[in-house]
Scaffold this motif. Structure first.
Motif, short mmCIF file in Angstrom:
data_model
loop_
_atom_site.label_atom_id
_atom_site.label_comp_id
_atom_site.label_asym_id
_atom_site.label_seq_id
_atom_site.Cartn_x
_atom_site.Cartn_y
_atom_site.Cartn_z
N GLN A 1 0.81 -1.41 0.07
CA GLN A 1 -0.09 -0.02 0.02
C GLN A 1 0.72 1.32 0.18
OE1 GLN A 1 -2.37 -0.49 3.48
NE2 GLN A 1 -4.00 -1.90 2.22
N ARG A 2 2.05 1.36 0.74
CA ARG A 2 2.77 2.44 0.88
C ARG A 2 3.39 2.48 -0.63
NH1 ARG A 2 4.27 0.22 5.77
NH2 ARG A 2 6.10 -0.73 4.95
N ARG A 3 3.71 1.49 -1.13
CA ARG A 3 4.55 1.72 -2.48
C ARG A 3 3.68 2.36 -3.53
NH1 ARG A 3 7.35 -3.33 -6.07
NH2 ARG A 3 8.03 -1.90 -7.65
N GLN A 4 2.45 1.63 -3.37
CA GLN A 4 1.13 1.94 -4.29
C GLN A 4 1.06 3.53 -4.26
OE1 GLN A 4 -2.63 -0.06 -3.61
NE2 GLN A 4 -3.62 1.05 -5.33
N HIS A 5 1.13 4.19 -3.10
CA HIS A 5 0.86 5.53 -2.87
C HIS A 5 1.95 6.42 -3.26
CE1 HIS A 5 -2.92 4.75 -0.23
NE2 HIS A 5 -2.27 4.47 0.84
N ARG A 6 3.11 5.77 -3.09
CA ARG A 6 4.39 6.39 -3.69
C ARG A 6 4.21 6.63 -5.26
NH1 ARG A 6 7.29 3.37 0.03
NH2 ARG A 6 8.07 1.97 -1.66
N LEU A 7 3.84 5.49 -5.79
CA LEU A 7 3.66 5.14 -7.35
C LEU A 7 2.59 6.34 -7.72
CD1 LEU A 7 4.05 1.43 -8.02
CD2 LEU A 7 5.80 3.30 -8.31
N GLN A 8 1.29 6.14 -7.05
CA GLN A 8 0.25 7.15 -7.34
C GLN A 8 1.09 8.50 -7.39
OE1 GLN A 8 -2.41 6.23 -8.44
NE2 GLN A 8 -3.30 8.42 -8.77
N ALA A 9 1.62 8.91 -6.37
CA ALA A 9 2.21 10.27 -6.09
C ALA A 9 3.00 10.77 -7.29
CB ALA A 9 2.66 10.60 -4.71
N GLN A 10 4.05 9.69 -7.62
CA GLN A 10 4.98 9.85 -8.74
C GLN A 10 4.12 9.98 -10.13
OE1 GLN A 10 7.55 6.56 -8.58
NE2 GLN A 10 8.69 7.10 -6.89
N TRP A 11 3.05 9.26 -10.36
CA TRP A 11 2.49 9.25 -11.74
C TRP A 11 1.67 10.64 -11.62
CZ3 TRP A 11 1.63 8.04 -16.06
CH2 TRP A 11 0.50 8.36 -16.85
N GLU A 12 0.96 11.27 -10.41
CA GLU A 12 0.41 12.52 -10.56
C GLU A 12 1.38 13.46 -11.00
OE1 GLU A 12 -1.28 12.85 -6.66
OE2 GLU A 12 -3.20 11.62 -7.19
N THR A 13 2.74 13.32 -10.49
CA THR A 13 3.73 14.44 -10.86
C THR A 13 4.13 14.14 -12.32
OG1 THR A 13 4.74 14.16 -8.67
CG2 THR A 13 6.20 15.20 -10.38
N LEU A 14 4.06 12.97 -13.02
CA LEU A 14 4.59 12.70 -14.23
C LEU A 14 3.58 13.02 -15.18
CD1 LEU A 14 7.15 9.88 -13.81
CD2 LEU A 14 7.50 12.13 -14.03
N ALA A 15 2.14 13.00 -14.45
CA ALA A 15 1.02 13.12 -15.64
C ALA A 15 1.02 14.09 -16.40
CB ALA A 15 -0.33 12.74 -14.84
N GLY A 16 1.33 15.09 -16.04
CA GLY A 16 1.34 16.49 -16.83
C GLY A 16 2.47 16.34 -18.07
N ASP A 17 3.50 15.80 -17.66
CA ASP A 17 4.79 15.68 -18.64
C ASP A 17 4.40 14.56 -19.55
OD1 ASP A 17 6.29 17.64 -17.04
OD2 ASP A 17 7.25 15.91 -16.06
N HIS A 18 3.74 13.46 -19.26
CA HIS A 18 3.30 12.39 -20.05
C HIS A 18 2.21 12.88 -21.24
CE1 HIS A 18 0.69 8.78 -21.18
NE2 HIS A 18 1.89 8.31 -21.44
N ALA A 19 1.32 13.73 -20.62
CA ALA A 19 0.46 14.31 -21.63
C ALA A 19 1.08 15.38 -22.65
CB ALA A 19 -0.67 15.05 -20.78
N ARG A 20 1.92 16.13 -22.04
CA ARG A 20 2.85 16.87 -22.97
C ARG A 20 3.65 16.18 -24.01
NH1 ARG A 20 3.11 21.17 -25.84
NH2 ARG A 20 5.07 22.18 -26.28
N ALA A 21 4.21 15.15 -23.51
CA ALA A 21 4.93 14.23 -24.19
C ALA A 21 4.07 13.52 -25.37
CB ALA A 21 5.72 13.15 -23.54
N THR A 22 3.01 13.15 -25.03
CA THR A 22 1.95 12.63 -26.14
C THR A 22 1.51 13.61 -27.05
OG1 THR A 22 0.86 11.06 -24.33
CG2 THR A 22 -0.42 11.32 -26.21
N GLN A 23 1.28 14.84 -26.58
CA GLN A 23 0.88 15.93 -27.64
C GLN A 23 2.12 16.42 -28.77
OE1 GLN A 23 0.25 19.18 -25.27
NE2 GLN A 23 -2.10 18.48 -24.79
N LEU A 24 3.19 16.25 -28.07
CA LEU A 24 4.55 16.49 -28.77
C LEU A 24 4.88 15.01 -29.77
CD1 LEU A 24 7.01 17.93 -26.44
CD2 LEU A 24 5.96 19.02 -28.24
N GLU A 25 4.50 13.97 -29.49
CA GLU A 25 4.59 12.85 -30.23
C GLU A 25 3.60 13.00 -31.35
OE1 GLU A 25 5.97 9.28 -31.99
OE2 GLU A 25 7.07 10.80 -30.75
N THR A 26 2.51 13.30 -31.01
CA THR A 26 1.31 13.53 -32.09
C THR A 26 1.84 14.57 -32.97
OG1 THR A 26 -0.31 12.68 -30.78
CG2 THR A 26 -1.09 13.98 -32.32
#
Length: 200
Positions: free
Chosen positions: A49-74
């Protein structure tokens, strides 16, 4: 002297006592094992559960970068398609300026060009779309030695080196100009067929 005051019914079987002791010890060990297993499962679940919380926090941090990377790839894929289309378009184009300059330099002094037309048609070459170009050159010259001057123009067009060559140069003929009112002027036409230019 040993006096046994126990009656026969009160005597205990040592094997039975050993069995009871063994079963009791095994029961205690089983309970302890279950407790340890429960503690291990609980701690593992907490760690997950602690690892899941850490991964969720990391994903929320990287979600914006991922969306931007997807836009750039498109955008990159879209630009790549546009570049491929432009390359295909450029591949089938004919650079007319250099050929017109070569044509002007090859015209004899006593020859007057009246029309230069660049024609093109769409066709198929090796099961791929292609564009076929042809130059149609018409002109006027004096009838006397007119064929010689037209032949000189033909040779000049045939000697233009690639990539600005005129392809297959075919004379269309020379004839008296019907509008001149005299036999002193003749008109001619020349057709130059370029090799087909294929789309990639």
């Amino acid at each position: 002297m040993h006096v046994n005051l126990l009656v026969e019914a009160e005597r205990r079987d040592p094997n039975l006592m050993l069995l009871r002791t063994t079963l009791g010890a095994l029961s205690i060990l089983a309970v302890a094992g279950l407790a340890l297993h429960g503690i291990f499962v609980f701690s593992t679940l907490q760690a997950v559960q602690r690892r899941q919380h850490r991964l969720q926090a990391q994903w929320e941090t990287l979600a914006g970068d991922h969306a931007r990377a997807t836009q750039l790839e498109t955008a990159r894929e879209s630009l790549a398609r546009v570049a491929a289309d432009l390359a295909a378009f450029s591949n089938v184009q004919v650079h007319a300026a250099s050929r017109l300059l070569a044509l002007a330099q090859g015209v004899p002094a006593d020859v007057q060009l009246t029309e230069v037309v660049l024609q093109h048609t769409l066709t198929q070459e090796d099961d791929r779309p292609a564009r076929r170009y042809a130059w149609l050159v018409t002109g006027r010259t004096a009838t006397e030695q007119g064929e010689k001057r037209v032949r000189s123009l033909l040779e000049a067009l045939q000697q233009v080196p690639p990539p600005d060559d005129f392809g297959t140069v075919v004379p269309g003929g020379i004839r008296i100009d019907p509008q001149s009112g005299a036999v002193m002027s003749s008109i001619f036409d020349i057709r130059c067929r370029l090799a087909p230019r294929r789309f990639p």
